[in-house]
Design a protein around this motif. Structure first.
Motif, PDB file in Angstrom:
ATOM      1  N   UNK A 157       0.837  -1.215   0.055  1.00 25.31           N
ATOM      2  CA  UNK A 157       0.003  -0.036   0.167  1.00 25.31           C
ATOM      3  C   UNK A 157       0.980   1.446  -0.049  1.00 25.31           C
ATOM      4  N   UNK A 158       1.990   1.120   0.043  1.00 26.91           N
ATOM      5  CA  UNK A 158       3.030   2.188  -0.140  1.00 26.91           C
ATOM      6  C   UNK A 158       4.248   1.813  -1.105  1.00 26.91           C
ATOM      7  N   UNK A 159       3.899   2.440  -2.394  1.00 25.39           N
ATOM      8  CA  UNK A 159       4.898   1.756  -3.467  1.00 25.39           C
ATOM      9  C   UNK A 159       5.946   2.889  -3.749  1.00 25.39           C
ATOM     10  N   UNK A 186     -10.807  -2.480   2.259  1.00 22.49           N
ATOM     11  CA  UNK A 186     -10.054  -3.271   3.450  1.00 22.49           C
ATOM     12  C   UNK A 186     -10.928  -4.035   4.446  1.00 22.49           C
ATOM     13  N   UNK A 187     -11.936  -3.173   4.557  1.00 22.02           N
ATOM     14  CA  UNK A 187     -13.143  -3.512   5.738  1.00 22.02           C
ATOM     15  C   UNK A 187     -13.620  -4.849   5.195  1.00 22.02           C
ATOM     16  N   UNK A 188     -13.923  -4.821   3.716  1.00 24.71           N
ATOM     17  CA  UNK A 188     -14.676  -6.047   3.146  1.00 24.71           C
ATOM     18  C   UNK A 188     -13.859  -7.457   3.233  1.00 24.71           C
ATOM     19  N   UNK A 229      -1.931  -6.966  -1.521  1.00 24.76           N
ATOM     20  CA  UNK A 229      -1.323  -6.512  -2.907  1.00 24.76           C
ATOM     21  C   UNK A 229      -2.519  -6.490  -3.824  1.00 24.76           C
ATOM     22  N   UNK A 230      -3.531  -7.411  -3.835  1.00 25.93           N
ATOM     23  CA  UNK A 230      -4.516  -7.576  -4.481  1.00 25.93           C
ATOM     24  C   UNK A 230      -5.654  -6.175  -4.519  1.00 25.93           C
ATOM     25  N   UNK A 231      -5.769  -5.645  -3.150  1.00 27.15           N
ATOM     26  CA  UNK A 231      -6.566  -4.481  -2.808  1.00 27.15           C
ATOM     27  C   UNK A 231      -5.993  -3.545  -3.600  1.00 27.15           C
ATOM     28  N   UNK A 232      -4.768  -3.341  -4.204  1.00 29.41           N
ATOM     29  CA  UNK A 232      -4.270  -1.964  -4.808  1.00 29.41           C
ATOM     30  C   UNK A 232      -4.182  -2.185  -6.295  1.00 29.41           C
ATOM     31  N   UNK A 236      -0.633 -12.240  -9.925  1.00 24.59           N
ATOM     32  CA  UNK A 236      -1.039 -12.367  -8.730  1.00 24.59           C
ATOM     33  C   UNK A 236      -1.867 -13.599  -8.730  1.00 24.59           C
ATOM     34  N   UNK A 237      -2.470 -13.907  -9.596  1.00 22.85           N
ATOM     35  CA  UNK A 237      -3.027 -15.283  -9.924  1.00 22.85           C
ATOM     36  C   UNK A 237      -2.017 -16.504  -9.741  1.00 22.85           C
TER      37      UNK A 237
END
Length: 333
Positions: free
Chosen positions: A38-40, A203-205, A219-222, A250-251
């Protein structure tokens, strides 16, 4: 023998200045960059360390980091950002490296009051104790506004050559950068996406629906557009070719291969996607109808999708009509 210090290097100007100030007192400084999906800003961190002439280590957060998002001890900020817990986590990683290489203390670029949620005086002291470092965290930019560390009390670090900065202004930081002749002065850039209110629902989901979530899920969230199909499954769609490629990678790296399906348009061009979770036939068809929403080009009358899974091996060609299906209850996260 030269004393060694470990400097947390985020890639921002603050952390580079903090390392340089300590370096100027004759210490050997070793940089540590903690990789966060989340911080690239890893590339900036390494460029800054190279400009300072210091060796650099990089360590990626572990799956236990997700517990910070599930139940942060000190709560969230305005988004889904557990800043105090996250900072303590990074300091613990710095402590591990400090002990491995025989360093004496840790350097942080935090500035008192720069961030209202995590950089109050009390907060800075709390995270050091949470990390088990107590008074072995030196914050050179605001040191004169904080209690002396053990290094200052013993005369190892000259407190008179430290600073008393506070607040959000970058002007004093730029002035110090000129004074210390920093060869690389990074511009202000976007910070951690966990602080963004629009990112928090993702994130909450995830916290609500995936008990075994870890770094891969973060990672997927981004990447891409995220949709909750039902209680068991969600769909992530790429928004461009770059995100399609990211979803493919990612897969391949998924730690729960039996619960990740890849969807690729077969006889037309469009977004690719990942289904994550337990995907029923109904969830699959609803997801494909959702994917159809994001295609504006001319399409064949029958749309074909390649749907596949790594383990256990599964591959299927699914055919649907090109007509849009009403899915008002599926909203983007």
């Amino acid at each position: 023998m030269t004393t060694i210090a470990v400097a947390l290097i985020s890639g921002g100007l603050d952390s580079l200045l903090a390392a340089r100030i300590v370096q100027s007192q004759g210490f050997e400084v070793v940089g540590l960059h903690v990789r966060l999906p989340v911080y690239p800003h890893t590339a900036r961190a390494f460029r800054g360390a190279a400009a300072l002439g210091i060796p650099m280590a990089a360590r990626t957060i572990r799956d236990d980091y997700f517990q910070l998002l599930r139940a942060p001890t000190h709560g969230f900020g305005r988004g889904a950002n557990p800043c105090l817990d996250c900072r303590a986590y990074m300091l613990r990683m710095a402590k591990e490296l400090m002990e491995e290489i025989g360093a004496a203390f840790v350097i942080s670029g935090e500035v008192l009051g720069q961030r209202s949620f995590s950089q109050r005086r009390r907060d800075l002291l709390i995270v050091a104790h949470m990390a088990g470092l107590q008074d072995r965290v030196l914050r050179p930019l605001s040191a004169k506004r904080l209690p002396p560390t053990v290094m200052e009390r013993q005369g190892l670090v000259d407190r008179s050559k430290l600073y008393d900065l506070a607040g959000r202004s970058r002007r004093p930081l730029r002035a110090l950068a000129r004074m210390y002749e920093l060869r690389f002065v990074p511009e202000a850039a976007g910070g951690c996406v966990l602080t963004e209110k629009l990112f928090a629902p993702r994130v909450l989901d995830l916290v609500d629906h995936e008990l075994s979530a870890g770094v891969w899920d973060l990672r997927l969230l981004t990447v891409g557009r995220h949709f909750r199909i039902n209680q068991e499954a969600k769909l992530v769609l790429g928004r461009n070719a770059g995100e399609n490629d990211a979803l493919r990678r990612l897969f391949e790296l998924s730690p729960r291969k039996e619960q990740v399906l890849c969807v690729v348009p077969h006889n037309f061009r469009g977004p690719e996607g990942l289904f994550v979770g337990i995907v029923s036939d109904d969830a699959l068809m609803r997801g494909l109808a959702l994917l159809r929403r994001y295609i504006t080009k001319d399409l064949p009358d029958r749309l074909q999708f390649q749907v596949f899974r790594q383990h256990p091996p599964f591959r299927r060609l699914v055919t649907t009509t090109k007509e849009l299906t009403a899915l008002p209850e599926i909203l983007a996260l």
